[in-house]
Design an enzyme around this catalytic site. Structure first.
Site, PDB file in Angstrom:
ATOM      1  N   ASN A  92      -2.450 -11.834   0.593  1.00  0.00           N
ATOM      2  CA  ASN A  92      -1.754 -11.932   2.053  1.00  0.00           C
ATOM      3  C   ASN A  92      -2.068 -10.389   2.554  1.00  0.00           C
ATOM      4  O   ASN A  92      -2.023 -10.791   3.960  1.00  0.00           O
ATOM      5  CB  ASN A  92      -0.263 -12.182   1.888  1.00  0.00           C
ATOM      6  CG  ASN A  92       0.574 -11.849   2.869  1.00  0.00           C
ATOM      7  OD1 ASN A  92       0.582 -12.582   3.908  1.00  0.00           O
ATOM      8  ND2 ASN A  92       0.916 -10.710   3.215  1.00  0.00           N
TER       9      ASN A  92
ATOM     10  N   TYR B 282     -11.513  -9.528  13.411  1.00  0.00           N
ATOM     11  CA  TYR B 282     -10.562 -10.336  12.631  1.00  0.00           C
ATOM     12  C   TYR B 282     -11.080 -11.893  12.525  1.00  0.00           C
ATOM     13  O   TYR B 282     -10.961 -12.537  11.567  1.00  0.00           O
ATOM     14  CB  TYR B 282      -9.477 -10.615  13.342  1.00  0.00           C
ATOM     15  CG  TYR B 282      -8.212 -10.934  12.574  1.00  0.00           C
ATOM     16  CD1 TYR B 282      -7.557 -10.247  11.633  1.00  0.00           C
ATOM     17  CD2 TYR B 282      -7.428 -12.345  12.922  1.00  0.00           C
ATOM     18  CE1 TYR B 282      -6.504 -10.521  10.797  1.00  0.00           C
ATOM     19  CE2 TYR B 282      -6.215 -12.435  12.485  1.00  0.00           C
ATOM     20  CZ  TYR B 282      -5.819 -11.725  11.175  1.00  0.00           C
ATOM     21  OH  TYR B 282      -4.866 -12.218  10.518  1.00  0.00           O
TER      22      TYR B 282
ATOM     23  N   ASP C 104      -3.047  -0.935  -3.128  1.00  0.00           N
ATOM     24  CA  ASP C 104      -4.032  -0.998  -2.099  1.00  0.00           C
ATOM     25  C   ASP C 104      -4.961  -1.534  -2.251  1.00  0.00           C
ATOM     26  O   ASP C 104      -6.130  -1.332  -3.014  1.00  0.00           O
ATOM     27  CB  ASP C 104      -4.166   0.687  -1.578  1.00  0.00           C
ATOM     28  CG  ASP C 104      -5.116   0.981  -0.455  1.00  0.00           C
ATOM     29  OD1 ASP C 104      -5.596  -0.158   0.204  1.00  0.00           O
ATOM     30  OD2 ASP C 104      -5.248   2.033  -0.181  1.00  0.00           O
TER      31      ASP C 104
ATOM     32  N   ARG D 144       0.835  -1.213   0.113  1.00  0.00           N
ATOM     33  CA  ARG D 144      -0.078   0.005  -0.070  1.00  0.00           C
ATOM     34  C   ARG D 144       0.906   1.143  -0.041  1.00  0.00           C
ATOM     35  O   ARG D 144       0.523   2.272  -0.788  1.00  0.00           O
ATOM     36  CB  ARG D 144      -0.812  -0.092   1.192  1.00  0.00           C
ATOM     37  CG  ARG D 144      -1.850   1.235   1.325  1.00  0.00           C
ATOM     38  CD  ARG D 144      -2.726   1.043   2.489  1.00  0.00           C
ATOM     39  NE  ARG D 144      -2.188   0.545   3.654  1.00  0.00           N
ATOM     40  CZ  ARG D 144      -2.985   0.313   4.869  1.00  0.00           C
ATOM     41  NH1 ARG D 144      -4.270   0.531   4.745  1.00  0.00           N
ATOM     42  NH2 ARG D 144      -2.407  -0.173   5.827  1.00  0.00           N
ATOM     43  N   ASP D 145       2.053   1.379   0.806  1.00  0.00           N
ATOM     44  CA  ASP D 145       3.002   2.304   0.915  1.00  0.00           C
ATOM     45  C   ASP D 145       3.864   2.198  -0.015  1.00  0.00           C
ATOM     46  O   ASP D 145       4.975   1.306   0.125  1.00  0.00           O
ATOM     47  CB  ASP D 145       3.337   2.413   2.275  1.00  0.00           C
ATOM     48  CG  ASP D 145       4.201   3.851   2.537  1.00  0.00           C
ATOM     49  OD1 ASP D 145       5.452   3.660   2.167  1.00  0.00           O
ATOM     50  OD2 ASP D 145       3.903   4.768   3.235  1.00  0.00           O
ATOM     51  N   GLU D 146       4.123   3.166  -0.956  1.00  0.00           N
ATOM     52  CA  GLU D 146       5.229   2.965  -2.064  1.00  0.00           C
ATOM     53  C   GLU D 146       6.504   2.807  -1.389  1.00  0.00           C
ATOM     54  O   GLU D 146       7.457   2.239  -1.943  1.00  0.00           O
ATOM     55  CB  GLU D 146       4.951   3.963  -2.949  1.00  0.00           C
ATOM     56  CG  GLU D 146       6.155   3.569  -4.489  1.00  0.00           C
ATOM     57  CD  GLU D 146       5.786   4.477  -5.528  1.00  0.00           C
ATOM     58  OE1 GLU D 146       6.339   4.376  -6.514  1.00  0.00           O
ATOM     59  OE2 GLU D 146       4.571   4.903  -5.517  1.00  0.00           O
TER      60      GLU D 146
ATOM     61  N   SER E 155      -6.165 -17.429   8.754  1.00  0.00           N
ATOM     62  CA  SER E 155      -5.823 -17.571  10.274  1.00  0.00           C
ATOM     63  C   SER E 155      -6.502 -18.751  10.787  1.00  0.00           C
ATOM     64  O   SER E 155      -7.747 -19.244  10.588  1.00  0.00           O
ATOM     65  CB  SER E 155      -6.086 -16.148  10.605  1.00  0.00           C
ATOM     66  OG  SER E 155      -6.319 -16.175  12.348  1.00  0.00           O
TER      67      SER E 155
ATOM     68  N   LYS F  37     -11.900 -13.389   8.894  1.00  0.00           N
ATOM     69  CA  LYS F  37     -11.252 -14.712   8.440  1.00  0.00           C
ATOM     70  C   LYS F  37     -12.125 -15.824   8.293  1.00  0.00           C
ATOM     71  O   LYS F  37     -11.843 -16.656   7.173  1.00  0.00           O
ATOM     72  CB  LYS F  37      -9.952 -14.880   9.440  1.00  0.00           C
ATOM     73  CG  LYS F  37      -8.869 -13.940   9.299  1.00  0.00           C
ATOM     74  CD  LYS F  37      -8.135 -13.711   8.092  1.00  0.00           C
ATOM     75  CE  LYS F  37      -6.970 -12.867   8.417  1.00  0.00           C
ATOM     76  NZ  LYS F  37      -6.425 -12.591   6.721  1.00  0.00           N
TER      77      LYS F  37
ATOM     78  N   ARG G 111       7.713   1.996   1.676  1.00  0.00           N
ATOM     79  CA  ARG G 111       7.988   0.901   2.252  1.00  0.00           C
ATOM     80  C   ARG G 111       8.187  -0.346   1.175  1.00  0.00           C
ATOM     81  O   ARG G 111       9.035  -1.111   1.390  1.00  0.00           O
ATOM     82  CB  ARG G 111       6.830   0.501   3.263  1.00  0.00           C
ATOM     83  CG  ARG G 111       6.828   1.381   4.401  1.00  0.00           C
ATOM     84  CD  ARG G 111       5.510   1.088   5.280  1.00  0.00           C
ATOM     85  NE  ARG G 111       5.605   1.948   6.443  1.00  0.00           N
ATOM     86  CZ  ARG G 111       4.606   2.228   6.973  1.00  0.00           C
ATOM     87  NH1 ARG G 111       3.518   1.340   6.987  1.00  0.00           N
ATOM     88  NH2 ARG G 111       4.520   3.074   8.165  1.00  0.00           N
TER      89      ARG G 111
END
Length: 288
Positions: free
Chosen positions: A88, A194, A61, A36-38, A137, A198, A40
């Site tokens: 993922n 969560y 994203d 999502r964050d370029e 999960s 999942k 990183r």
């Protein structure tokens, strides 16, 4: 002949990063690291470059439809299709063990609703005989439910898309208006959003497999184990490299007829429908 293509969403860190690393070492084709964050994402690419590994990078994203559309168009134009897709990307974002409505909505948007958009936009690009893996999960096993109505609906072998969508809406509405009760889930309803996201993802995997069976595409979901990542605040019994071994086996080596399965971190196929089993997540495991 076109080069084979693998895509891992949310792969700038954690399990996703380790899966990309493993694919670059074992898969004969182009491997996409996405984030999502370029910034990183590019930092993760640089880290792999130091190891002599060279992924392709694309900003993605999964909670933004337009971002997925751009990525779809890029893949169409440059690669023509996808052979391996690993969904993922995910967040836990629970400040405490019990979720506010705002937390719940974000968790479900990213962990579940995004998969529906990816299914619509990216699955048509997955080539015949391809492989899709949804990272779920232990929160995604049906034994996480205690509400009898939803156990009954989701344990039917012919449950529908409507069942899954209504299950998620029931939870979000209940969280919003205060009618959701913690005892409707295992472990006194800890990290409820969560769990709901999942369980819905694992159920969606079964529906996706039915839809893609005619193209011999295998779609599976798996519990990667309690992994030492930011999401678990460093608590876990697996390093990210250990946790990547079973996902890599599923997409690279497992028989093609492994389809629609819910798989444990050790590679064992479990009966997802067995709501009386002891496979649900227990919050005490987060205590170091």
């Amino acid at each position: 002949m076109a080069k084979k293509v693998a895509v891992v969403t949310g792969s700038n860190k954690g399990i996703g990063f380790a899966i990309v690393k493993g694919l670059l070492q074992k898969f004969d084709g182009v491997v996409y690291l996405t984030s999502r964050d370029e910034g990183r994402g590019q930092a993760a690419v640089a880290e792999l470059n130091k190891l002599g590994l060279y992924p392709a990078y694309y900003q993605l994203d999964v909670a933004d439809r337009e971002s997925i559309v751009r990525f779809r168009d890029h893949i169409k134009e440059t690669q023509g299709g996808i052979d391996i897709l690993i969904n993922n990307a995910g967040v836990a974002n629970s400040v405490k063990l019990y979720n506010t409505y705002e937390e719940g909505k974000e968790i479900i948007d990213i962990n579940y609703y995004s998969i529906l958009t990816i299914q619509e936009l990216l699955y048509p690009l997955v080539r015949n005989n391809g492989r899709i893996l949804n990272i779920s999960s232990d929160c995604g096993h049906l034994s996480n439910l205690r509400n009898k109505h939803w156990i009954e609906r989701l344990s039917k072998r012919d449950f529908t898309q409507e069942d899954v969508l209504e299950f998620v809406s029931w939870y979000l509405e209940g969280l919003k208006n205060g009618t959701f009760k913690n005892e409707e889930l295992a472990d006194e309803g800890t990290i409820s959003a969560y769990r709901i996201a999942k369980v819905a993802l694992s159920a969606q995997t079964i529906l996706q497999q039915k839809q893609l069976a005619s193209r011999n595409i295998s779609v599976n979901s798996m519990h990667p184990g309690l992994v030492q990542t930011d999401m678990t605040k460093g608590v876990g019994f697996f390093s990210i490299d250990d946790a990547a071994k079973t996902p890599l086996y599923i997409v690279l080596e497992a028989p093609q007829d492994l389809k629609g399965a819910y798989i444990w971190y050790d590679g064992k196929v479990l009966d997802w429908y067995d709501y009386n089993a002891d496979y649900y997540f227990k919050s005490k495991t987060l205590t170091p």
